[in-house]
Scaffold this motif. Sequence first.
Motif, short mmCIF file in Angstrom:
data_model
loop_
_atom_site.label_atom_id
_atom_site.label_comp_id
_atom_site.label_asym_id
_atom_site.label_seq_id
_atom_site.Cartn_x
_atom_site.Cartn_y
_atom_site.Cartn_z
N ILE A 344 54.91 64.67 54.12
CA ILE A 344 55.64 63.93 53.30
C ILE A 344 56.97 64.15 54.05
N LYS A 345 57.75 63.00 53.96
CA LYS A 345 59.14 62.85 54.44
C LYS A 345 60.39 63.39 53.75
N VAL A 346 60.09 62.70 52.29
CA VAL A 346 61.06 62.69 51.36
C VAL A 346 60.69 63.06 49.88
N ALA A 347 61.30 63.88 49.41
CA ALA A 347 60.93 63.97 47.79
C ALA A 347 62.02 63.58 47.11
N VAL A 348 61.93 62.93 46.12
CA VAL A 348 62.79 62.60 45.27
C VAL A 348 62.76 63.52 43.99
N LEU A 349 64.07 64.20 43.62
CA LEU A 349 63.90 65.14 42.78
C LEU A 349 65.14 64.92 41.49
N PRO A 350 64.89 64.56 40.37
CA PRO A 350 65.89 64.47 39.59
C PRO A 350 66.04 65.57 38.90
N LEU A 351 67.27 65.95 38.78
CA LEU A 351 67.62 67.40 37.95
C LEU A 351 66.97 67.64 36.56
N SER A 352 66.92 66.46 35.77
CA SER A 352 66.28 66.72 34.40
C SER A 352 65.54 65.42 34.31
N ARG A 353 64.77 65.72 33.13
CA ARG A 353 63.89 64.52 32.99
C ARG A 353 64.51 63.47 31.78
N THR A 374 56.93 59.15 50.35
CA THR A 374 57.98 59.79 49.43
C THR A 374 56.99 60.47 48.23
N GLN A 375 57.56 61.60 47.84
CA GLN A 375 57.01 62.17 46.75
C GLN A 375 58.14 62.12 45.57
N TYR A 376 57.85 61.97 44.28
CA TYR A 376 58.39 62.02 43.04
C TYR A 376 58.01 63.30 42.32
N ASP A 377 58.90 64.28 42.17
CA ASP A 377 58.61 65.48 41.38
C ASP A 377 59.60 65.86 40.50
N ASP A 378 59.41 65.68 38.96
CA ASP A 378 60.30 66.06 37.97
C ASP A 378 59.96 67.29 37.14
N THR A 379 58.97 68.06 37.90
CA THR A 379 58.39 69.60 37.03
C THR A 379 59.02 70.54 37.79
N GLN A 380 59.35 71.44 36.53
CA GLN A 380 59.99 72.80 36.89
C GLN A 380 61.35 72.79 37.22
N SER A 381 61.84 73.99 37.61
CA SER A 381 63.23 74.02 37.97
C SER A 381 63.40 73.48 39.57
N ILE A 382 64.76 73.09 39.80
CA ILE A 382 65.05 72.66 41.09
C ILE A 382 64.69 73.49 42.19
N GLY A 383 64.97 74.73 41.84
CA GLY A 383 64.66 75.88 42.79
C GLY A 383 63.40 75.96 43.10
N ARG A 384 62.35 75.77 42.19
CA ARG A 384 60.94 75.97 42.27
C ARG A 384 60.49 74.58 43.12
N ARG A 385 61.03 73.56 42.77
CA ARG A 385 60.62 72.20 43.46
C ARG A 385 60.94 72.29 44.77
N TYR A 386 62.40 72.70 45.30
CA TYR A 386 62.57 72.94 46.65
C TYR A 386 61.55 73.80 47.24
N ARG A 387 61.34 74.95 46.68
CA ARG A 387 60.26 75.87 47.41
C ARG A 387 58.90 75.31 47.60
N ARG A 388 58.51 74.32 46.69
CA ARG A 388 57.33 73.53 46.88
C ARG A 388 57.22 72.44 47.94
#
Length: 458
Positions: A344-353, A374-388
């Motif tokens: 995956i090259k890029v993940a788009v992460l909105p801070l909130s839903r 590109t992956q869209y991920d809006d689950t869990q905290s931003i820190g956890r999403r970065y780690r994923r």
Amino acid sequence: MSENVAGKVTLEKLVSLCQRRGFIFPSSDIYGGLSGCWDYGPVGAELKRNVKAAWWRSIVQERDDIVGMDTSILMNSKVWEASGHVTNFSDPLVECKNCHLRWKADDLTENKCPSCGGELTEERLFNTMFKTFIGPVEEDAAVVYLRPETAQGMFVNFQNALNTTRKRLPFGIAQQGKAFRNEITTGNFIFRSREFEIMEFEYFVKPGTDEKWFDYWVEERLNWYVKLGINKEHLKLNQHPEEKLAHYARSCTDVTYLFPHGWAELEGIANRTDFDLKQHSAASGKSMEYFDDETKEHYVPYIVEPSAGVDRAVLAFLCDAYDEEPDKDEIRVVFHFHPDLAPIKVAVLPLSRKENLAVFAKDVYTTLRPCFITQYDDTQSIGRRYRRQDELGTPYCVTIDFQSLEDNMATIRERDSMNQIRVPVSALKNTLLAKLSGEDLFVLPEGGKIWKEEKKES
Ligand code: GAP
């Protein structure tokens, strides 16, 4: 298997992470698996495709002297008789008289069963080609083999490829595809399996120039792994002693990699001489000669063959990219894949839903998706999403926050440095394109540099 040491890649850690994140699963897992067979999951399939694409680009697309082919897995059995595989493609097998486990004699250091210490039988040769039947009748005349290498499909098409492309020597044919070997023992994750993929090419040269080309390809192939991010210190060349050469080879040098289970073969570069073309010419009655219009000579070309295992390359890229870094009170696990290989090259992460933010972020996502995986991920905290995303090896995350709604800017967070930069949404695509192709700064059309303040992830 290797022991589990903090900070160091082990096969145990890799197998577990690969399963947890969807890289690789045991085949037929719900039925207890099938030994020596593996399934690539959603991100593993992307990684493997990227490895194959990088190879195809460098061997076929960026060169004038090599063409690609895609030949069938099932071939006339006469191919395997002429090639010597029916007689010679065998491993020495021994069996434990006590527990009846079977072992490849070459792998044993002592003359007793590694599992129970029992006495072993005498060695016998075991042909590792898978046999099956074509058509409804299971008789000798219907026997076919699942190919153990893709090379023979290219040898028997030598004249077809030459005549239709009007190439002159030196010239090569490349292909990638499945190969099957009924290995006596499998193991070390995807290192040795019964169904695997090969990417290899046959480079046809004038006899007498074969050694020069052999040296050239050994160097080129070693460098290919380095260019795609493998640490040079983890690669070593290993020249085969004469008694260990395959039945078709005059010389062979392996590119070996320091896997968690030790140094082992990643790719073999063999000088196959004119063995294969002469064998097929004698068995089929068809000429395999080449007419050299410069010297006005007819000759059967010599062949230099760099042959790499796709799955072994995937395993090496996984091992080399894997890292565990201290991060506050935790350990950050990250794959530092080369951007060309990252699934995956890029993940788009909105801070909130929140709806207004989601609409904005989805818009960014649909703009980027045609250009990158590109992956869209809006689950869990931003820190956890970065780690994923770190565990998936995603080079860049694009974070959309409430400020974005005001100033139309987004944050790009870099996987390796964890640095963050603020970029106008309109420049996101070009900035990411530039970054993924290794450029440091993206210069705006008006001449300004688009990022100034870099700050660490908080
Ligand atoms: N045409 C030449 C040839 O097939 P090879 O060394 O037998 O040469 C090529 O195989 C590559 O395929 C090896 O360098 C290795 O990377 C990979 N390979 C061989 N056997 C394998 C297996 N059982 N599982 C996974 N990869 C394998």
